[in-house]
Design an enzyme around this catalytic site. Structure first.
Site, short mmCIF file in Angstrom:
data_model
loop_
_atom_site.label_atom_id
_atom_site.label_comp_id
_atom_site.label_asym_id
_atom_site.label_seq_id
_atom_site.Cartn_x
_atom_site.Cartn_y
_atom_site.Cartn_z
N GLU A 178 -24.60 32.21 -45.07
CA GLU A 178 -26.02 31.82 -45.16
C GLU A 178 -26.20 30.52 -45.94
OE1 GLU A 178 -28.48 35.08 -46.53
OE2 GLU A 178 -28.15 36.19 -44.69
N GLU A 249 -25.70 40.09 -39.10
CA GLU A 249 -26.31 41.06 -40.02
C GLU A 249 -27.62 41.54 -39.46
OE1 GLU A 249 -26.90 40.03 -44.10
OE2 GLU A 249 -24.89 39.23 -44.33
#
Ligand SMILES: *C1O[C@H](CO)[C@@H](O)[C@H](O)[C@H]1NC(C)=O
Ligand SMILES: *[C@@H]1O[C@H](CO)[C@@H](O)[C@H](O)[C@H]1NC(C)=O
Ligand SMILES: *[C@@H]1O[C@H](CO)[C@@H](O)[C@H](O)[C@H]1NC(C)=O
Ligand SMILES: *[C@@H]1O[C@H](CO)[C@@H](O)[C@H](O)[C@H]1NC(C)=O
Ligand SMILES: *[C@@H]1O[C@H](CO)[C@@H](O)[C@H](O)[C@H]1NC(C)=O
Ligand SMILES: *[C@@H]1O[C@H](CO)[C@@H](O)[C@H](O)[C@H]1NC(C)=O
Ligand SMILES: *[C@@H]1O[C@H](CO)[C@@H](O)[C@H](O)[C@H]1NC(C)=O
Ligand SMILES: *[C@@H]1O[C@H](CO)[C@@H](O)[C@H](O)[C@H]1NC(C)=O
Ligand SMILES: *[C@@H]1O[C@H](CO)[C@@H](O)[C@H](O)[C@H]1NC(C)=O
Ligand SMILES: *[C@@H]1O[C@H](CO)[C@@H](O)[C@H](O)[C@H]1NC(C)=O
Ligand SMILES: *[C@@H]1O[C@H](CO)[C@@H](O)[C@H](O)[C@H]1NC(C)=O
Length: 709
Positions: A178, A249
């Site tokens: 991320e 995710e």
């Protein structure tokens, strides 16, 4: 030998070993020449125990998963530079081999920055003291250590033959994590870092693709992937037509902090978004984050995060099925797999079925072309009837129907056939008799007993080096002026403070996950002459996210004595420091702790602070998981047989007036049959007489489920 002979021989050798080349194109990953739709679930090896891993993996497989995904936790594995630990719960190789033994694939997210509500985002704290270091940017010292650890893990996997290219189960790897969330803060250097990280990873020649999640500009050949709750709506797509749509995710719930309430995501909502991702975005890999959350043992959770991790996942904290979530997703996986060839080989088209309704069709070429369809109703309230290929279909509100043959609905995301279940907590032992307990009062250090002295308030983490949650700030206050109604005022950017004057507890205060700074203001009685002020600063995990993590400040920021007449700023006084508690130095929680430690009979069990309690218990007879109910305690830390169960914090209530967590998982493998040693450190006035030992099981509920399970 002719070249082709060598090639054939090599290919045969690889085939004999079961080597599977992993490549990809715009549609999906291609494993050994076959396209795959992959359902994946996150299970983090250190959040459970090697004894439980096989059962968790088996339940994941039975639930229709093909892949287990895990992060790699740098700060567990390299506690000191160049010193490695892969034992017990940290045995990554054993975990991967267990997954392989059960015939599943692995997605290995090395990071090595992982966030993951894990203390310091997975970084070892020693990185903080590397001269000139700036984490996660184009910074030579950081890149050196990141490359060193990444190389270590990749070499370890290679030497064990664990990449699919070697016949092993690992089909995907992740570098960074991320990064786009912080990249702006680093400007050009951030962009150079992304390029470097991708090149470094690809250069390790694992033979399987790398991904970067939430990194729209992931450099070729690294695949950019989506994280979130609704990637079917939010994912902007792969950054090249040659890359597949992967969801690394899919949040099955959300992490839970002290002072917060659990986040419950329904089975229906998860199923809807997974299906939408596959239908609308040509998604071919979906990972549930988490499929099983487990437990943040020890001091591994990040700031304010509770020990129970993603308990709302399809497998709960104890590894029990959470129904109907587990069963509903299992049915979804079966419905998708029944038409996976059509989804992967067919051509996708979409059409409108109404203002809030849409259809997706995947059709294979040829006259007998197989066909699969998804009928989506985005209307949150109303059932909608649609005509599709001369048949009529009723679409429940907010749902997707799956038609693997473009005719029959085999699954609807909002129609749950699985029965609900409920967790049953059965008390098997209480600890209510005072003579079963011993206690040890920890020592409140005075300035004279400290050796580290500074004329300022030092930053908490830089002093403790994360060896303890606890840091004492001590001071001698000469009281020789007129001061009526004195009050001690302490401002902190750590998580908790407890203040003492001349050994007497004055009071405490704490912050929260979202409010970083807080103030304690308490009346204080001052003696003429010298007063010993001792303030205990406590952290409940290190921060795990954001740019410039190495520069974070925690600990006391100002200290004042306020009198009616005047106030005295003690911020720049001479402070003495002590890292950790006496009990920690004595390792009082160890089974074989120092025999010179004098335990006493239980005294006043209410309102005692910084006190240790000890009792023993026998293991419950069944095989069910075990949990301690600590609801009568305040705040502290709990150990069983020297193994840390984690930090507890009962006295911090959420907005509905309840503790965020009262049950604390004690893995069966931590227990002996008899005489287990339970040690609690209490800092906030709890009462150990009302805790209990419980077994955890689940039972089906025959009534229809209510929503939101
Ligand atoms: C991801 O999971 C959430 C809930 O966990 C669910 O609502 C969502 O539909 C899922 N999305 C995908 C694409 O799987
Ligand atoms: C990593 O660093 C250690 C020393 O800290 C060194 O022994 C080792 O060779 C390095 N490994 C790599 C792969 O660079
Ligand atoms: C999905 O694949 C089809 C080809 O089958 C393509 O036309 C379409 O643009 C793709 N959709 C997305 C969202 O990538
Ligand atoms: C098909 O999908 C594309 C991309 O999402 C969208 O722009 C278009 O409006 C859709 N077509 C219909 C008929 O719904
Ligand atoms: C639907 O019915 C019409 C006329 O009744 C027919 O021409 C058409 O082929 C049918 N379509 C399908 C997909 O069966
Ligand atoms: C699908 O529906 C048709 C027509 O109703 C039926 O003949 C067929 O057996 C069904 N197929 C399956 C797999 O249920
Ligand atoms: C950390 O402590 C060391 C002394 O141990 C000091 O030199 C350094 O400046 C401190 N760093 C920070 C960020 O406070
Ligand atoms: C009062 O205390 C301060 C330190 O807090 C000291 O510097 C000063 O000398 C003291 N004054 C007297 C009169 O003792
Ligand atoms: C303060 O601490 C010193 C050193 O431990 C001790 O001698 C003194 O008696 C303490 N003062 C009070 C008022 O407790
Ligand atoms: C304490 O010292 C710092 C650094 O020297 C200074 O910036 C600050 O103003 C001082 N605070 C007080 C209350 O004297
Ligand atoms: C226990 O502590 C409480 C609170 O400080 C006090 O009110 C009570 O009298 C104490 N009881 C005994 C038996 O010491």
């Amino acid at each position: 030998m002719e070249n082709w002979v060598i090639l054939v021989v090599m290919s045969l050798a690889l085939l004999a070993m079961g080597a599977e080349e992993v490549t990809y194109d715009g549609r999906s990953l291609i494993i050994d020449g076959h396209r795959k739709i992959l359902f994946s679930g996150s299970i983090h090896y250190p959040r459970s125990t090697p004894q439980i891993w096989p059962t968790l993996i088996a339940k994941a497989k039975e639930g229709g998963l093909n892949v287990i995904q895990t992060y790699v936790f740098w700060n567990l594995h390299e506690p000191q530079p160049g010193q490695y630990d892969f034992s017990g719960r940290y045995d990554l190789v054993r975990f991967i081999k267990e997954i392989q033994a059960q015939g599943l694939y692995v997605c290995l997210r090395i990071g090595p920055y992982v966030e993951s509500e894990w203390t310091y985002g997975g970084f070892p704290f020693w990185l903080h003291d590397v001269p000139g270091i700036v984490y996660r940017t184009d910074n030579e010292p950081f890149k050196m250590y990141m490359q060193n650890f990444t190389t270590k893990i990749v070499s370890m996997m290679q030497s064990e033959g664990l990449y699919a290219s070697q016949g092993g189960p690992i089909i995907l790897s992740q570098i960074e994590n991320e990064y786009q969330n912080v990249q702006k803060a680093f400007g050009e250097e951030g962009s150079r870092y992304v390029e470097w990280a991708a090149k470094m990873a690809v250069g390790l020649k694992t033979g399987v693709p790398w991904v970067m999640c939430k990194q729209t500009d992931a450099p070729d050949p690294v695949i950019n992937t989506c994280n979130g709750m609704r990637c079917g709506e939010t994912f902007t797509g792969p950054n090249s037509p040659n890359k597949p749509a992967l969801w690394t995710e899919n949040w099955t719930s959300f992490y839970h902090v002290y002072g917060g309430e659990p986040y419950i995501r329904s089975a229906e909502d998860i199923a809807f978004h997974v299906t939408l991702f596959i239908a609308r975005k040509n998604g071919s890999y979906v990972n549930y984050y988490m499929y099983h959350g487990g437990t943040n043992f020890g001091r591994t959770s990040s700031a304010y995060v509770i020990t129970s991790y993603y308990d709302q996942a399809p497998l709960d904290e104890y590894g029990l099925l959470r129904q109907p979530k587990w069963g509903h997703l299992k049915e979804l996986h079966a419905a998708i797999k029944s038409c996976s060839t059509t989804l992967l080989e067919g051509k996708q088209s979409n059409f409108s079925l109404g203002q809030l309704q849409e259809g997706y069709v995947f059709e294979e070429e040829g006259e007998e072309g197989k066909c699969a369809a998804f009928l989506v109703n985005n209307d949150h309230v109303n059932i909608f009837t649609v005509q599709f290929r001369n048949r009529s279909y009723q679409l429940p509100p907010n749902s997707i129907s799956i038609l693997p043959d473009c005719q029959n609905v085999t699954f609807n995301t909002a129609t749950v056939n699985t029965k609900c279940n409920r967790r049953i907590i059965s008390p098997v032992q209480t600890f209510s008799s005072a003579d079963k307990w011993e206690q040890f009062q920890d020592v409140i250090p005075n300035f004279d007993q400290t050796s580290l002295i500074s004329n300022s308030l030092l930053e908490h983490m830089n002093v403790t080096k994360d060896k303890s949650d606890y840091l004492w700030y001590t001071l001698r206050f000469e009281h020789n002026l007129s001061c009526s109604e004195p009050k001690l005022q302490v401002q902190s950017a750590a998580h908790v403070v407890h203040a003492f004057a001349d050994g007497t507890y004055l009071g405490g205060a704490h912050g929260s996950h979202d409010v970083k700074s807080f103030t304690l203001e308490v009346p204080v009685t001052l003696n003429e002459g010298t007063n010993n002020i001792s303030i205990l600063s406590v952290m409940v995990g290190l921060p795990d996210s954001g740019a410039f993590l190495e520069q974070r400040f925690a600990g006391l920021t100002t200290v004042e004595i306020e009198c009616s007449e005047e106030s005295y700023d003690l911020t720049n006084s001479t402070w003495g420091y002590q890292v950790g508690l006496l009990g920690e130095q004595l390792e009082i929680y160890e089974e074989q702790s120092d025999s010179s430690i004098q335990w006493f009979e239980l005294g006043n069990t209410t309102d005692q602070t910084i006190v240790w309690y000890k009792a023993t218990f026998d293991s419950p007879k069944s095989d069910d998981p075990v949990a301690l109910n600590l609801e009568s305690m305040g705040k502290g830390h709990v150990w069983v047989n020297g193994q840390s169960i984690g930090r507890y914090w009962i006295s911090f209530h959420h907005s509905k007036g309840q503790p965020s967590q009262t049950l604390y998982h004690v893995p069966r493998s931590f227990l002996n049959e008899n005489g287990n040693i339970l040690v609690l450190f209490e800092e906030d006035g709890g009462n150990p007489l009302h805790i209990s030992l419980n077994t955890v099981s689940s039972t089906n509920i025959d009534d229809t489920c209510l929503n939101n399970h």
